[in-house]
Write an enzyme that holds these catalytic residues in place. Structure first.
Site, PDB file in Angstrom:
ATOM      1  N   GLY A  50       0.809  -1.215   0.000  1.00  0.00           N
ATOM      2  CA  GLY A  50       0.000   0.000   0.000  1.00  0.00           C
ATOM      3  C   GLY A  50       0.840   1.262   0.000  1.00  0.00           C
ATOM      4  O   GLY A  50       0.298   2.363   0.009  1.00  0.00           O
ATOM      5  N   CYS A  51       2.146   1.100  -0.012  1.00  0.00           N
ATOM      6  CA  CYS A  51       3.053   2.247  -0.075  1.00  0.00           C
ATOM      7  C   CYS A  51       3.669   2.287  -1.472  1.00  0.00           C
ATOM      8  O   CYS A  51       4.048   1.250  -2.006  1.00  0.00           O
ATOM      9  CB  CYS A  51       4.170   2.118   0.960  1.00  0.00           C
ATOM     10  SG  CYS A  51       3.598   2.077   2.661  1.00  0.00           S
ATOM     11  N   GLN A  52       3.771   3.475  -2.054  1.00  0.00           N
ATOM     12  CA  GLN A  52       4.424   3.589  -3.356  1.00  0.00           C
ATOM     13  C   GLN A  52       5.917   3.306  -3.238  1.00  0.00           C
ATOM     14  O   GLN A  52       6.504   2.713  -4.122  1.00  0.00           O
ATOM     15  CB  GLN A  52       4.219   4.982  -3.943  1.00  0.00           C
ATOM     16  CG  GLN A  52       2.890   5.150  -4.612  1.00  0.00           C
ATOM     17  CD  GLN A  52       2.828   6.443  -5.404  1.00  0.00           C
ATOM     18  OE1 GLN A  52       3.415   7.447  -5.017  1.00  0.00           O
ATOM     19  NE2 GLN A  52       2.106   6.412  -6.498  1.00  0.00           N
TER      20      GLN A  52
END
Length: 138
Positions: A50-52
């Site tokens: 969910g983190c770029q």
């Protein structure tokens, strides 16, 4: 976590910053203070989805039942956000982490209103992952 300030000092320091450029620089500085994460801890099981950016968070419970958090990111600002989250959860048991809502602290710092949507989503993903791991330990 001796290199990082406690919650109250974090808030004071953050509010002393004159503008958002100073706040971003302070967040980056906090990330630079995090201890180096071991290469073996940069594994898929410690990766936060969910983190770029690439983010790894390791949670260990010490003999006193206190959670010790370790983390890293390949992005300087995200690494600083990891440090902010770790400061807020410092010296807590798994149940303390589950019960503690970090969002009021973010509001006091006006943190999320100045983050890009992708960074805000990544921050939420980190918090969800830490709380889920803590819930599994409590």
């Amino acid at each position: 976590m001796a290199l990082l300030p406690d919650k109250e000092k974090l808030l004071r320091n953050f509010l002393r910053c004159a503008n958002w450029e100073e706040k971003y620089l302070y967040i980056i500085e906090l990330g630079q203070r995090l201890p180096e994460l071991r290469d073996e801890d940069k594994s898929p099981q410690n990766s936060i989805q969910g983190c770029q950016s690439q983010v790894w968070i390791v949670m260990r419970q010490n003999a006193q039942g206190i959670i010790e958090l370790h983390g890293d990111s390949d992005a300087a600002i995200v690494k600083g956000l990891i440090a902010v989250v770790f400061i807020l959860y410092d010296q807590m048991t798994p149940q303390d982490i589950v019960n503690f809502d970090v969002r009021p602290w973010f509001e006091k710092m006006a943190l999320t209103q100045h983050l890009t949507p992708s960074r805000s989503q990544g921050l939420e993903a980190m918090i969800r992952a830490i709380r889920a791991k803590a819930a599994a330990l409590s």
